[in-house]
Motif scaffolding. Structure first.
Motif: not given
Length: 495
Positions: A76-80, A102-111, A418-428
């Motif tokens: 969802g919007a946040k993931v473990d 509670d990592i903010i999920n900026m990678g899933s296609y959960n539009y 660096e983004m994961l260290k700050r609790n943001i999940g991104v796709v590179v």
């Protein structure tokens, strides 16, 4: 130019070190961790192409920790996420047993935010699971055709505004297994150069002649259409049996939206067929989420084959093809996906039905419409803020796929870590999914993201952008307080 040169230099240095390390591995100076041919098979034809294997060993392995991260919650919007460490430079990973919450999920296609563990969709799917079970254990043509499948296909046809539709168990196979049923030898496929791998595979399996046109370039497409009609097939000069144009609604690595009105005009002018892949655009574009056709205010009848997936906006699995009744009846008999693949799982079907009815407003609420509007607002806000910060962002203003350019190979892994260290999940993303010098981070916006979440993510992206010097843009958006929401003002900054 400087960034491009430094990117090539970066790859050059990595390649040199790669050859040095291969030399050391060969002479047993460094331990060889990768799979190698056995001594008695050294004279055989190698299983891998040498460069691909070289790239995996020496470049990909350095940043392998940025991919395949295991999550242990709803996407969802946040993931473990399960924490893992590597003590041998990413050749192997061990799990620490700790879960990063509670990592903010900026990678899933959960539009549209339908990937959730509570709510009407989950309750309906759970009810169907208790009634039908998890699997069907048969194909649609044998014992696997449920009333739920029939209901889903009627609903999809109504949602798209077409005569008939058919659902499949896998989005990738919807493309790769159906294109060979539609075209074959003596046919011509005109494919956008940035089409998804499933479209490319389907085109190759079909045996048709494939010609590539430049991304979203109508002059390039028209030239290929003219040449195809004037010259016909190679050698024989006979007319092509069919000409099929393959395009996507939203391109998943570029964030660009297809120039559909112009494609349709060319299709009509040169009497060809159009295959539109709406995997990322269905649900995410248009005032009521009906995709790129609605976004441009066009008629679904102008698109011969409307394909899409349930894996993104609907939070489920599988794909569909919609169009005229004759087309769907033909595919039911001749498509490999229809004849040989196991039917969609009943709880998954129910998830799609419930979420689609919600988008259409047939559940008696405005929740679906509100989600579509929220996604559009989130997308414009997030894109505008990133441009104001000075990042180079690709794609269309209304596209929820937001690629942020990294370019240099070392910055791919650094940005993800660096983004994961700050609790943001991104796709590179890097080569081979993108051109070798166009590495990027790809954000996927969701209606489930709140403004607070986006502001937190933007603050951290800004910080990491300064740390890694990612603000390459020479055109900075100037934030004006009195400016309307979607207007844009540019200012040339000193280089």
């Amino acid at each position: 130019m400087l960034v491009a040169v430094l990117t090539y230099v970066g790859y050059g240095v990595l390649t040199l070190f790669g050859y040095l390390r291969d030399f050391m591995r060969q002479w047993k100076i460094e331990k060889c961790q990768n799979a190698t041919e056995r001594e008695e098979q050294k004279d055989f034809v190698p299983l891998y192409q040498d460069f691909e294997n070289f790239y995996n060993r020496n470049l990909y392995m350095r940043i392998r920790d940025s991919w395949n991260r295991p999550i242990c919650s709803v996407p969802g919007a946040k993931v473990d996420m399960m924490e893992r460490v590597s003590h041998d430079y990413n050749w192997t990973f061990t799990y620490t047993g700790r879960v990063i919450k509670d990592i903010i999920n900026m990678g899933s296609y959960n539009y549209l935010g339908f990937a959730q563990k509570a709510g009407t969709c989950q309750e309906a799917a759970a009810k169907v699971l208790s009634q039908y079970g998890a699997g069907v254990c048969s194909t649609r043509q044998e014992m696997g055709n449920l009333d739920k499948h029939e209901e889903l296909e009627k609903l999809v046809a109504r949602f798209l505004g077409v005569e008939s539709a058919m659902a499949y168990g896998m989005g990738f196979a919807t493309n790769s297994m159906n294109i060979p049923a539609l075209v074959g030898k003596g046919c011509l496929i005109l494919s956008d150069e940035l089409n998804h791998a499933s479209l490319v595979l389907g085109a190759r399996l079909s045996g048709a002649t494939i010609r590539i046109f430049k991304h979203n370039n109508m002059q390039s497409l028209e030239k290929l259409l003219k040449d195809a009609i004037v010259h016909g097939q190679p050698r024989t000069r006979r007319p092509w049996k069919k000409i099929l144009i393959l395009v996507e609604g939203i391109y998943s690595m570029e964030g660009s939206i297809v120039r559909l009105p112009e494609v349709i005009a060319l299709k009509k002018k040169y009497k060809s067929y159009l295959y539109l892949d709406e995997a990322h655009s269905i649900g995410a574009l248009g005032p009521s989420g009906r995709g790129v056709v609605e976004y441009f205010g066009l008629s679904p009848e102008d698109v011969d084959v409307m394909m899409g997936t349930f894996t993104k906006s609907f939070g489920a699995a599988g794909g569909y093809i919609g169009g005229k009744k004759e087309l769907i009846d033909y595919l039911r008999t001749y498509s490999h996906s229809a004849v040989y693949a196991t039917s969609l799982s009943p709880p998954v079907v129910e998830q799609i039905i419930t979420s689609m009815k919600c988008i259409m407003g047939e559940d008696g609420t405005n929740v679906g419409k509100a989600r579509v509007q929220q996604l559009a607002e989130n997308t414009r806000y997030f894109r505008r803020r990133l441009k104001e910060m000075g990042f180079i962002i690709y794609g269309n203003e209304d596209s929820p796929v937001v690629p942020l350019m990294l370019y240099m190979p070392a910055k791919i892994g650094a940005f993800g870590r660096e983004m994961l260290k700050r609790n943001i999940g991104v796709v590179v993303v890097g080569f081979p999914a993108t051109p070798i010098i166009e590495s990027r981070a790809r954000f996927c916006l969701s209606a489930a993201h709140t403004k607070e979440m986006l502001d937190t993510a933007l603050k951290e992206i800004n910080e990491v952008g300064d740390l890694l010097q990612l603000k390459y843009s020479r055109h900075r958006l100037v934030p004006l307080l009195d400016r309307p929401f979607d207007e844009t003002t540019y200012e040339e900054t000193e280089d």
